[in-house]
Design a protein around this motif. Structure first.
Motif, PDB file in Angstrom:
ATOM      1  N   MET A 151      44.384  30.783  31.809  1.00 19.88           N
ATOM      2  CA  MET A 151      43.261  31.146  32.667  1.00 19.88           C
ATOM      3  C   MET A 151      43.170  32.664  32.673  1.00 19.88           C
ATOM      4  SD  MET A 151      42.410  30.324  36.671  1.00 19.88           S
ATOM      5  CE  MET A 151      42.119  28.609  36.353  1.00 19.88           C
ATOM      6  N   GLY A 152      41.998  33.168  32.368  1.00 20.39           N
ATOM      7  CA  GLY A 152      41.776  34.607  32.376  1.00 20.39           C
ATOM      8  C   GLY A 152      40.952  34.992  33.587  1.00 20.39           C
ATOM      9  N   VAL A 153      41.354  36.057  34.261  1.00 24.69           N
ATOM     10  CA  VAL A 153      40.638  36.540  35.432  1.00 24.69           C
ATOM     11  C   VAL A 153      40.359  38.023  35.240  1.00 24.69           C
ATOM     12  CG1 VAL A 153      40.709  36.869  37.929  1.00 24.69           C
ATOM     13  CG2 VAL A 153      41.804  34.866  36.916  1.00 24.69           C
ATOM     14  N   GLN A 154      39.088  38.398  35.395  1.00 21.39           N
ATOM     15  CA  GLN A 154      38.700  39.800  35.340  1.00 21.39           C
ATOM     16  C   GLN A 154      38.032  40.147  36.667  1.00 21.39           C
ATOM     17  OE1 GLN A 154      35.995  40.057  32.046  1.00 21.39           O
ATOM     18  NE2 GLN A 154      37.613  40.102  30.526  1.00 21.39           N
ATOM     19  N   VAL A 155      38.483  41.225  37.280  1.00 24.24           N
ATOM     20  CA  VAL A 155      37.894  41.682  38.540  1.00 24.24           C
ATOM     21  C   VAL A 155      37.548  43.151  38.369  1.00 24.24           C
ATOM     22  CG1 VAL A 155      38.271  42.025  41.010  1.00 24.24           C
ATOM     23  CG2 VAL A 155      39.297  40.055  39.862  1.00 24.24           C
ATOM     24  N   SER A 156      36.327  43.504  38.710  1.00 23.65           N
ATOM     25  CA  SER A 156      35.941  44.908  38.690  1.00 23.65           C
ATOM     26  C   SER A 156      35.225  45.236  39.993  1.00 23.65           C
ATOM     27  CB  SER A 156      35.054  45.221  37.477  1.00 23.65           C
ATOM     28  OG  SER A 156      33.869  44.459  37.515  1.00 23.65           O
ATOM     29  N   LEU A 157      35.291  46.485  40.356  1.00 24.45           N
ATOM     30  CA  LEU A 157      34.728  46.936  41.614  1.00 24.45           C
ATOM     31  C   LEU A 157      33.944  48.209  41.371  1.00 24.45           C
ATOM     32  CD1 LEU A 157      35.143  46.507  44.874  1.00 24.45           C
ATOM     33  CD2 LEU A 157      36.516  48.553  44.578  1.00 24.45           C
ATOM     34  N   LYS A 158      32.741  48.238  41.873  1.00 25.48           N
ATOM     35  CA  LYS A 158      31.920  49.446  41.798  1.00 25.48           C
ATOM     36  C   LYS A 158      31.626  49.861  43.230  1.00 25.48           C
ATOM     37  CE  LYS A 158      27.348  51.080  40.698  1.00 25.48           C
ATOM     38  NZ  LYS A 158      26.096  50.607  41.203  1.00 25.48           N
ATOM     39  N   ALA A 159      31.975  51.095  43.582  1.00 18.15           N
ATOM     40  CA  ALA A 159      31.750  51.590  44.935  1.00 18.15           C
ATOM     41  C   ALA A 159      30.793  52.773  44.891  1.00 18.15           C
ATOM     42  CB  ALA A 159      33.068  52.002  45.580  1.00 18.15           C
ATOM     43  N   ASP A 160      29.811  52.766  45.789  1.00 19.98           N
ATOM     44  CA  ASP A 160      28.881  53.874  45.946  1.00 19.98           C
ATOM     45  C   ASP A 160      29.329  54.681  47.163  1.00 19.98           C
ATOM     46  OD1 ASP A 160      27.346  52.870  43.828  1.00 19.98           O
ATOM     47  OD2 ASP A 160      26.140  51.639  45.179  1.00 19.98           O
ATOM     48  N   PHE A 161      29.693  55.941  46.930  1.00 20.96           N
ATOM     49  CA  PHE A 161      30.193  56.818  47.988  1.00 20.96           C
ATOM     50  C   PHE A 161      29.157  57.859  48.350  1.00 20.96           C
ATOM     51  CE2 PHE A 161      34.252  55.345  46.343  1.00 20.96           C
ATOM     52  CZ  PHE A 161      35.019  55.237  47.491  1.00 20.96           C
ATOM     53  N   GLU A 162      29.232  58.312  49.579  1.00 22.42           N
ATOM     54  CA  GLU A 162      28.467  59.468  50.015  1.00 22.42           C
ATOM     55  C   GLU A 162      29.442  60.369  50.751  1.00 22.42           C
ATOM     56  OE1 GLU A 162      25.465  59.793  53.486  1.00 22.42           O
ATOM     57  OE2 GLU A 162      24.317  59.274  51.680  1.00 22.42           O
ATOM     58  N   ALA A 163      29.635  61.574  50.260  1.00 23.34           N
ATOM     59  CA  ALA A 163      30.585  62.493  50.870  1.00 23.34           C
ATOM     60  C   ALA A 163      30.030  63.887  50.885  1.00 23.34           C
ATOM     61  CB  ALA A 163      31.905  62.452  50.089  1.00 23.34           C
TER      62      ALA A 163
END
Length: 169
Positions: A151-163
Motif C-alpha cells: 500500500m502506497g500513501v502520499q501526503v502533501s500539504l500546501k499552506a498559504d501564509f501571511e506574515a
C-alpha cells in the motif's frame, strides 16, 4: 497479531482508532490563511475501508469531550460518506488474488475561518479512525493475503501564509 503469509482471510468490520494531541495555542495559526491537504493511496490489498479524522475538545479531566469537526465531511465528494473517506479495495480474480491495485485521491481545504473555529472550540485532540472489511465481505468469500501486497500513501500539504516583518516603508 502474529500472521503467517500467505493466508485466506475475511475481515468483517474491524475498527481501529488512535488519538494524538493537536495544539492550536501558538500564534503561527493566525498567520495561516489556508491549508490544502492532498492524500493519495494506492491500495494493493483486497480490503476496503473508511477513514475519518475527528477534531475533539478536551474535558476538565483531560479526557476527550466532544467531536467538534471532521476532516472528511464534504458529502458531495464521490468517495466521502457518513462513515468518512472510502478506500476502495484492489481488484481480485476468481481465486481471491489481487490483479490490480485501487487508487484513491482526495484534497481537503481548511481556511483560516475553520482554523479559528477549531481554536475557539478548544480543539486539542485528533482522533483517527479506520474501519476495514475484506473485499466483498458481504458474500462471505475469502481473499488471499500475500506478502507481496503493498500500500502506497502520499501526503502533501500546501499552506498559504501571511506574515509581516513589522517594518514600515
Amino acid at each position: 497479531v502474529d500472521i503467517d503469509l500467505p493466508l485466506d482471510a475475511r475481515l468483517d468490520t474491524i475498527i481501529m482508532a488512535d488519538t494524538t494531541n493537536f495544539d492550536l495555542s501558538t500564534d503561527i495559526y493566525e498567520q495561516i490563511k489556508a491549508v490544502t491537504l492532498r492524500i493519495k493511496i494506492n491500495n494493493g490489498f483486497p480490503i476496503d475501508g473508511f477513514s475519518q479524522i475527528y477534531f475533539a475538545d478536551t474535558t476538565d479531566q483531560g479526557g476527550i469531550g466532544f467531536y467538534v469537526d471532521s476532516v472528511f465531511n464534504d458529502l458531495s465528494h464521490n468517495d466521502i460518506t457518513e462513515d468518512g473517506w472510502h478506500l476502495s479495495p484492489a481488484t481480485t480474480d476468481a481465486q481471491g488474488i489481487v490483479t490490480f491495485p485501487s487508487e484513491s485521491e482526495i484534497f481537503i481545504y481548511i481556511d483560516q475561518e475553520r482554523f479559528n473555529y477549531l481554536k475557539d472550540s478548544h480543539v486539542s485532540k485528533l482522533i483517527i479512525t479506520g474501519k476495514l472489511n475484506s473485499y466483498e465481505s458481504h458474500t462471505g468469500l475469502y481473499v488471499k493475503m500475500l506478502g507481496s501486497y503493498t500500500m502506497g500513501v502520499q501526503v502533501s500539504l500546501k499552506a498559504d501564509f501571511e506574515a509581516s516583518s513589522g517594518d514600515e516603508f
